[in-house]
Design a protein around this motif. Structure first.
Motif, short mmCIF file in Angstrom:
data_model
loop_
_atom_site.label_atom_id
_atom_site.label_comp_id
_atom_site.label_asym_id
_atom_site.label_seq_id
_atom_site.Cartn_x
_atom_site.Cartn_y
_atom_site.Cartn_z
N GLY A 167 0.80 -1.22 0.00
CA GLY A 167 0.00 0.00 0.00
C GLY A 167 0.83 1.27 0.00
O GLY A 167 0.33 2.35 0.33
N VAL A 168 2.10 1.17 -0.36
CA VAL A 168 2.98 2.34 -0.37
C VAL A 168 3.34 2.69 -1.83
O VAL A 168 3.81 1.84 -2.59
N ASN A 169 3.10 3.94 -2.21
CA ASN A 169 3.48 4.43 -3.53
C ASN A 169 4.94 4.85 -3.50
O ASN A 169 5.42 5.35 -2.49
N VAL A 170 5.62 4.69 -4.64
CA VAL A 170 6.99 5.19 -4.73
C VAL A 170 7.00 6.35 -5.72
O VAL A 170 6.60 6.19 -6.87
N MET A 171 7.41 7.52 -5.25
CA MET A 171 7.51 8.68 -6.12
C MET A 171 8.97 9.02 -6.37
O MET A 171 9.73 9.28 -5.44
N ALA A 172 9.37 8.98 -7.64
CA ALA A 172 10.76 9.25 -7.98
C ALA A 172 11.00 10.74 -8.18
O ALA A 172 10.10 11.47 -8.58
N GLU A 173 12.22 11.17 -7.87
CA GLU A 173 12.59 12.57 -8.11
C GLU A 173 13.88 12.66 -8.90
O GLU A 173 14.84 11.93 -8.65
N ILE A 174 13.89 13.57 -9.90
CA ILE A 174 15.15 14.10 -10.44
C ILE A 174 15.08 15.60 -10.17
O ILE A 174 14.06 16.23 -10.42
N ASP A 175 16.12 16.14 -9.59
CA ASP A 175 16.09 17.52 -9.09
C ASP A 175 16.83 18.42 -10.08
O ASP A 175 18.06 18.54 -10.03
N ASP B 201 12.00 6.40 -19.34
CA ASP B 201 12.35 5.16 -18.63
C ASP B 201 11.60 5.06 -17.29
O ASP B 201 11.11 4.00 -16.93
N PHE B 202 11.52 6.19 -16.59
CA PHE B 202 10.80 6.20 -15.30
C PHE B 202 9.34 5.76 -15.48
O PHE B 202 8.79 5.06 -14.63
N SER B 203 8.73 6.22 -16.58
CA SER B 203 7.29 5.95 -16.73
C SER B 203 7.00 4.46 -16.84
O SER B 203 5.87 4.02 -16.63
N LYS B 204 8.03 3.67 -17.15
CA LYS B 204 7.84 2.21 -17.20
C LYS B 204 8.07 1.56 -15.83
O LYS B 204 7.77 0.39 -15.63
N VAL B 205 8.61 2.33 -14.89
CA VAL B 205 8.98 1.76 -13.58
C VAL B 205 8.13 2.36 -12.46
O VAL B 205 7.55 1.63 -11.64
N PHE B 206 8.06 3.69 -12.44
CA PHE B 206 7.38 4.41 -11.35
C PHE B 206 5.99 4.81 -11.81
O PHE B 206 5.82 5.79 -12.53
#
Ligand SMILES: *[C@@H]1O[C@H](CO)[C@@H](O)[C@H](O)[C@H]1NC(C)=O
Ligand SMILES: *[C@@H]1O[C@H](CO)[C@@H](O)[C@H](O)[C@H]1NC(C)=O
Ligand SMILES: *[C@@H]1O[C@H](CO)[C@@H](O)[C@H](O)[C@H]1NC(C)=O
Ligand SMILES: *[C@@H]1O[C@H](CO)[C@@H](O)[C@H](O)[C@H]1NC(C)=O
Ligand SMILES: *[C@@H]1O[C@H](CO)[C@@H](O)[C@H](O)[C@H]1NC(C)=O
Length: 526
Positions: free
Chosen positions: A254-262, A304-309
């Motif tokens: 039940g935990v979402n993972v949100m990726a960041e590139i800063d 690439d992120f959109s396929k993972v996160f």
């Protein structure tokens, strides 16, 4: 149990000091406190062979999310004790029936996380009942259930006291986050998974993964395979498959993972593999705004992120942009002049172009608050502004009609070791926001574990229990949040001890973050 209760009462009174008389009403050992709780006085025994049923459920548990969660719950409530007492003949709880009304098993932002839990005393044997709209509500119910169970040293069984229990619960905010930073120090996959698992104990539901920054670039990006040349070493890396595995591990809990590139500021490490991303070899950040390749790389990463996160949001940073390299580098200075831009314009251009790229990959964007402070009216209307500086930006953001996440550093930065759990507990995300429509734009809050002085050796005791104090603020209805944090000290102390019993290195409450135990004594007194 009467003895244990009066001991904890006594400790509560001792813990809150002797100068102010405070009525201690907080005996229910649940953290975070549910929306509504009622209970009786009967002791129950949890059968050693307790099972889960799903009678009446629409949800089929094809991915075995619930089955695995129940097995984890059974392991958890034993706390590694040998449960070898004889099963008594009455008041034995033999099963938990879980009714989930929706067949949906995709974790989405704003998914219904509510649940009802009842543990009856009538019947022989006894069956607990969980009811939830989605499997993710049922997961929260199992966490609450696990906190009602404890190992009794007389019966040598798992017991539940004060039954029957009737609990009805729903979160106050849909976004309840914790940031980890794997650029300043690498965090092994095992550590990340343990942090995620511990988040579920206090019902936090977003892991904000600040993956890369100036110091290192640990993740594999198939579109630009030299980016992780910027990692600290060959072993301090995550493959794409590792990232997919971490996301799956989290979602099943039940935990979402949100990726960041800063970008564009915190990105120096990107240029190790692709030096043309640097303004020059002597002036290495922010990313070169004049070079189309900068945006090509961002596009590749987000593709690439959109396929993972799969979470609705991606974080594009945008904080602490020092533009002096742009004006100091001749080819960028020329580009600025040719395009009639000063550095503020160029900063805005960079952020807005990056937002468009993220949106083209299906994301809603989160940006740190400097983007709002500098050009809030130009941000995409779907932007969520992430506060970190002062606590007065959230009212301005929601008045401007944008969404907001609250993380004011004075209260909710875990790397600030002088930030106390009381400060974490009392930090109110809706401070100075009275209009209900504007209140709804505050989607939640997040505590931030920046990694400069954190690695696998000390991350747990720096996060816990302070993150849990914020978790109650984000979960529990405001009416049930104590105005004076001393009223919840005993209950949080007991939750901290429960974390220790579960193998989590949660630090003592007394004093500041990450402190050592104060002196010999019971866990709840430290
Ligand atoms: C919990 O019970 C209440 C009262 O019966 C009901 O209104 C509510 O819909 C239930 N919630 C869930 C998640 O089943
Ligand atoms: C990146 O790493 C690879 C090996 O993993 C190496 O062959 C290559 O030269 C490196 N490139 C740069 C620019 O450091
Ligand atoms: C700039 O990069 C984008 C991809 O982000 C590409 O579509 C476009 O053709 C490039 N333009 C130039 C002038 O190279
Ligand atoms: C900005 O960067 C320049 C060059 O790297 C540096 O000299 C300056 O101190 C920085 N300014 C701030 C406010 O950090
Ligand atoms: C940049 O130009 C804008 C007008 O386009 C102006 O409002 C702003 O103050 C300028 N910023 C700097 C740092 O000169």
């Amino acid at each position: 149990m009467a003895q244990a209760l009066s001991l904890s009462l006594l400790l509560s009174i001792l813990a809150i000091g002797s100068c102010v008389a405070i009525e201690v009403t907080d005996h229910i050992d649940l953290w975070p406190m549910p929306t509504s709780v009622s209970h009786g006085t009967q002791r129950l025994y949890v059968s050693k062979g307790i099972t889960m049923t799903m009678v009446g459920s629409t949800y089929s548990d094809e991915k075995e999310i619930l089955k695995d969660a129940f097995q984890r719950t059974v392991d958890l409530i034993k706390l590694n004790h040998v449960v070898d007492g004889a099963n008594p003949s009455s008041f034995v709880l033999t099963s938990v029936n879980v009714v989930v009304h929706s067949s949906e098993d995709e974790l989405k932002f704003g998914v219904d996380e509510s649940y009802n839990l009842s543990i009856p005393t009538a019947g022989n044997p006894l069956h607990a009942q969980i009811e939830a709209r989605t499997v993710f509500g049922a997961l929260h119910a199992l966490q609450t259930f696990s906190q009602l169970c404890y190992f009794d040293f007389t019966s040598r069984l798992i017991e539940i006291i004060s039954a029957p229990w009737t609990i009805s619960d729903t979160p106050r905010f849909p976004y309840r986050g914790l940031l980890i930073d794997t650029s300043r120090h690498y965090l092994p996959v095992t550590v990340i998974k343990k942090v995620i698992n511990t988040m579920t104990y206090s019902k936090l539901n977003v892991l904000h993964w600040h993956i890369v920054d100036a110091q290192s670039f640990p993740i594999e990006i198939p579109s630009y395979p030299k980016l992780w040349n910027g990692s600290y070493s060959f072993s301090e890396r995550y493959t794409t498959s590792d990232a997919i595995d971490i996301v799956r591990y989290a979602e099943n809990r039940g935990v979402n993972v949100m990726a960041e590139i800063d970008v564009p500021g915190h990105a120096l490490s990107w240029g190790v593999g692709y030096p043309s991303l640097w303004p020059s070899d002597t002036c290495k950040e922010p990313l070169d705004v004049s070079n189309n390749f900068s945006f090509g790389v961002i596009d590749g990463i987000l593709s690439d992120f959109s396929k993972v996160f799969k979470f609705k949001f991606v974080h594009l940073g945008g904080d602490e942009v020092n533009t002096s390299c742009w004006t100091a580098t001749p080819h960028i200075k020329k580009w600025l002049d040719d395009n009639h831009m000063n550095v503020t314009d160029a900063y805005r251009y960079f952020v807005l172009r990056s937002q468009k790229i993220a949106i083209s990959h299906g994301y809603d964007v989160i940006n740190w608050e400097e983007t709002f402070n500098n050009f809030g009216d130009k941000l995409d209307r779907r932007t969520v502004v992430h506060n970190w500086l002062d606590e007065d930006v959230a009212p301005k953001v929601v008045a401007a009609g944008l969404r907001c996440i609250v993380s004011n550093q004075d209260k909710w930065y875990l790397d600030h070791l002088d930030a106390t759990w009381e400060g974490f507990y009392t930090n109110e995300p809706l401070k100075d926001i009275d209009n209900p429509d504007q209140q709804r734009l505050v989607i939640g809050g997040e505590v931030c574990m920046w990694g400069e002085q954190i690695d696998a050796s000390d991350i747990e005791q720096t996060i816990w229990p302070r993150a849990a104090a914020a978790a109650e603020r984000l979960w529990t209805p405001i009416e049930k949040i104590a105005l004076d944090p001393r009223l919840v000290t005993p209950r949080l102390a007991r939750f901290r001890c429960l974390l220790n019993q579960r193998g989590v290195a949660a630090a003592p409450l007394a004093g500041y973050g990450r402190t050592a135990p104060y002196e010999p004594g019971p866990c709840v007194r430290q």
